[in-house]
Motif scaffolding. Structure first.
Motif, PDB file in Angstrom:
ATOM      1  N   SER A  20       0.809  -1.220   0.000  1.00  0.00           N
ATOM      2  CA  SER A  20       0.000   0.000   0.000  1.00  0.00           C
ATOM      3  C   SER A  20       0.843   1.272   0.000  1.00  0.00           C
ATOM      4  O   SER A  20       0.404   2.297   0.472  1.00  0.00           O
ATOM      5  N   ARG A  21       2.034   1.203  -0.527  1.00  0.00           N
ATOM      6  CA  ARG A  21       2.894   2.386  -0.577  1.00  0.00           C
ATOM      7  C   ARG A  21       2.578   3.196  -1.825  1.00  0.00           C
ATOM      8  O   ARG A  21       2.457   2.644  -2.916  1.00  0.00           O
ATOM      9  N   GLU A  22       2.478   4.509  -1.637  1.00  0.00           N
ATOM     10  CA  GLU A  22       2.154   5.415  -2.734  1.00  0.00           C
ATOM     11  C   GLU A  22       3.063   6.645  -2.675  1.00  0.00           C
ATOM     12  O   GLU A  22       3.436   7.080  -1.588  1.00  0.00           O
ATOM     13  N   PRO A  23       3.409   7.202  -3.842  1.00  0.00           N
ATOM     14  CA  PRO A  23       4.227   8.422  -3.849  1.00  0.00           C
ATOM     15  C   PRO A  23       3.383   9.657  -3.542  1.00  0.00           C
ATOM     16  O   PRO A  23       2.261   9.796  -4.033  1.00  0.00           O
ATOM     17  N   TYR A  24       3.929  10.548  -2.721  1.00  0.00           N
ATOM     18  CA  TYR A  24       3.288  11.805  -2.371  1.00  0.00           C
ATOM     19  C   TYR A  24       4.229  12.955  -2.685  1.00  0.00           C
ATOM     20  O   TYR A  24       5.427  12.868  -2.414  1.00  0.00           O
ATOM     21  N   ARG A  25       3.691  14.042  -3.231  1.00  0.00           N
ATOM     22  CA  ARG A  25       4.436  15.272  -3.454  1.00  0.00           C
ATOM     23  C   ARG A  25       4.229  16.131  -2.209  1.00  0.00           C
ATOM     24  O   ARG A  25       3.103  16.519  -1.889  1.00  0.00           O
ATOM     25  N   VAL A  26       5.309  16.411  -1.479  1.00  0.00           N
ATOM     26  CA  VAL A  26       5.239  17.152  -0.226  1.00  0.00           C
ATOM     27  C   VAL A  26       5.885  18.519  -0.436  1.00  0.00           C
ATOM     28  O   VAL A  26       7.011  18.616  -0.907  1.00  0.00           O
ATOM     29  N   VAL A  27       5.143  19.572  -0.083  1.00  0.00           N
ATOM     30  CA  VAL A  27       5.576  20.950  -0.301  1.00  0.00           C
ATOM     31  C   VAL A  27       5.601  21.677   1.035  1.00  0.00           C
ATOM     32  O   VAL A  27       4.641  21.602   1.795  1.00  0.00           O
ATOM     33  N   THR A  28       6.725  22.373   1.339  1.00  0.00           N
ATOM     34  CA  THR A  28       6.853  23.152   2.568  1.00  0.00           C
ATOM     35  C   THR A  28       7.178  24.598   2.221  1.00  0.00           C
ATOM     36  O   THR A  28       8.139  24.874   1.501  1.00  0.00           O
ATOM     37  N   CYS A  29       6.379  25.518   2.749  1.00  0.00           N
ATOM     38  CA  CYS A  29       6.567  26.947   2.496  1.00  0.00           C
ATOM     39  C   CYS A  29       7.734  27.480   3.326  1.00  0.00           C
ATOM     40  O   CYS A  29       7.829  27.205   4.521  1.00  0.00           O
ATOM     41  N   HIS A  30       8.628  28.242   2.704  1.00  0.00           N
ATOM     42  CA  HIS A  30       9.757  28.850   3.418  1.00  0.00           C
ATOM     43  C   HIS A  30       9.303  29.940   4.368  1.00  0.00           C
ATOM     44  O   HIS A  30       9.944  30.188   5.388  1.00  0.00           O
ATOM     45  N   GLU A  31       8.222  30.639   4.043  1.00  0.00           N
ATOM     46  CA  GLU A  31       7.765  31.779   4.837  1.00  0.00           C
ATOM     47  C   GLU A  31       7.053  31.360   6.118  1.00  0.00           C
ATOM     48  O   GLU A  31       7.392  31.823   7.194  1.00  0.00           O
ATOM     49  N   CYS A  32       6.039  30.501   5.989  1.00  0.00           N
ATOM     50  CA  CYS A  32       5.215  30.173   7.154  1.00  0.00           C
ATOM     51  C   CYS A  32       5.423  28.749   7.666  1.00  0.00           C
ATOM     52  O   CYS A  32       4.940  28.393   8.735  1.00  0.00           O
ATOM     53  N   GLY A  33       6.125  27.901   6.900  1.00  0.00           N
ATOM     54  CA  GLY A  33       6.399  26.540   7.344  1.00  0.00           C
ATOM     55  C   GLY A  33       5.260  25.560   7.120  1.00  0.00           C
ATOM     56  O   GLY A  33       5.350  24.396   7.502  1.00  0.00           O
ATOM     57  N   THR A  34       4.184  26.013   6.480  1.00  0.00           N
ATOM     58  CA  THR A  34       3.048  25.127   6.218  1.00  0.00           C
ATOM     59  C   THR A  34       3.469  24.024   5.254  1.00  0.00           C
ATOM     60  O   THR A  34       4.121  24.278   4.251  1.00  0.00           O
ATOM     61  N   GLU A  35       3.093  22.787   5.590  1.00  0.00           N
ATOM     62  CA  GLU A  35       3.412  21.645   4.744  1.00  0.00           C
ATOM     63  C   GLU A  35       2.116  21.048   4.214  1.00  0.00           C
ATOM     64  O   GLU A  35       1.142  20.904   4.944  1.00  0.00           O
ATOM     65  N   SER A  36       2.114  20.708   2.920  1.00  0.00           N
ATOM     66  CA  SER A  36       0.964  20.029   2.334  1.00  0.00           C
ATOM     67  C   SER A  36       1.473  18.866   1.508  1.00  0.00           C
ATOM     68  O   SER A  36       2.590  18.878   1.013  1.00  0.00           O
ATOM     69  N   ALA A  37       0.624  17.835   1.388  1.00  0.00           N
ATOM     70  CA  ALA A  37       0.992  16.648   0.638  1.00  0.00           C
ATOM     71  C   ALA A  37      -0.150  16.259  -0.289  1.00  0.00           C
ATOM     72  O   ALA A  37      -1.321  16.369   0.076  1.00  0.00           O
ATOM     73  N   MET A  38       0.220  15.830  -1.512  1.00  0.00           N
ATOM     74  CA  MET A  38      -0.769  15.373  -2.467  1.00  0.00           C
ATOM     75  C   MET A  38      -0.320  14.034  -3.012  1.00  0.00           C
ATOM     76  O   MET A  38       0.834  13.870  -3.430  1.00  0.00           O
ATOM     77  N   ARG A  39      -1.234  13.086  -3.027  1.00  0.00           N
ATOM     78  CA  ARG A  39      -0.933  11.774  -3.583  1.00  0.00           C
ATOM     79  C   ARG A  39      -0.674  11.938  -5.090  1.00  0.00           C
ATOM     80  O   ARG A  39      -1.490  12.515  -5.796  1.00  0.00           O
ATOM     81  N   MET A  40       0.463  11.448  -5.536  1.00  0.00           N
ATOM     82  CA  MET A  40       0.868  11.648  -6.937  1.00  0.00           C
ATOM     83  C   MET A  40      -0.082  10.952  -7.915  1.00  0.00           C
ATOM     84  O   MET A  40      -0.290  11.444  -9.003  1.00  0.00           O
ATOM     85  N   ASN A  41      -0.651   9.853  -7.542  1.00  0.00           N
ATOM     86  CA  ASN A  41      -1.563   9.143  -8.422  1.00  0.00           C
ATOM     87  C   ASN A  41      -2.866   9.905  -8.615  1.00  0.00           C
ATOM     88  O   ASN A  41      -3.624   9.614  -9.531  1.00  0.00           O
ATOM     89  N   ASN A  42      -3.147  10.888  -7.749  1.00  0.00           N
ATOM     90  CA  ASN A  42      -4.361  11.693  -7.846  1.00  0.00           C
ATOM     91  C   ASN A  42      -4.092  13.049  -8.454  1.00  0.00           C
ATOM     92  O   ASN A  42      -5.005  13.850  -8.581  1.00  0.00           O
ATOM     93  N   ALA A  43      -2.835  13.353  -8.775  1.00  0.00           N
ATOM     94  CA  ALA A  43      -2.473  14.698  -9.262  1.00  0.00           C
ATOM     95  C   ALA A  43      -3.040  14.957 -10.630  1.00  0.00           C
ATOM     96  O   ALA A  43      -3.252  14.122 -11.424  1.00  0.00           O
TER      97      ALA A  43
END
Length: 66
Positions: free
Chosen positions: A43-66
């Motif tokens: 059940s392993r899936e690739p995720y694109r993880v993005v972290t903002c330099h300004e506020c530190g907010t992190e978000s992740a999106m499943r690559m298969n759903n992009a």
């Protein structure tokens, strides 16, 4: 003619928390989605993880759903 690699410091994306375009760190992580130990390896899936330099907010999106 060879292409030049992009500068990772110049990657900008929209940040909903900062309300504008800011610099971000972007990486790909392999995440296990199943909580069952027996099926975790399947059940392993690739995720694109993005972290903002300004506020530190992190978000992740499943690559298969992009």
């Amino acid at each position: 003619m060879a292409t030049q690699p992009s500068n990772p410091d110049s990657i900008t994306e929209a940040c909903p928390h900062c309300d504008g375009e800011t610099h971000h760190d972007v990486r790909v992580e392999i995440r296990t989605e199943s909580e069952k130990e027996k099926n975790a390896e399947f059940s392993r899936e690739p995720y694109r993880v993005v972290t903002c330099h300004e506020c530190g907010t992190e978000s992740a999106m499943r690559m298969n759903n992009a």
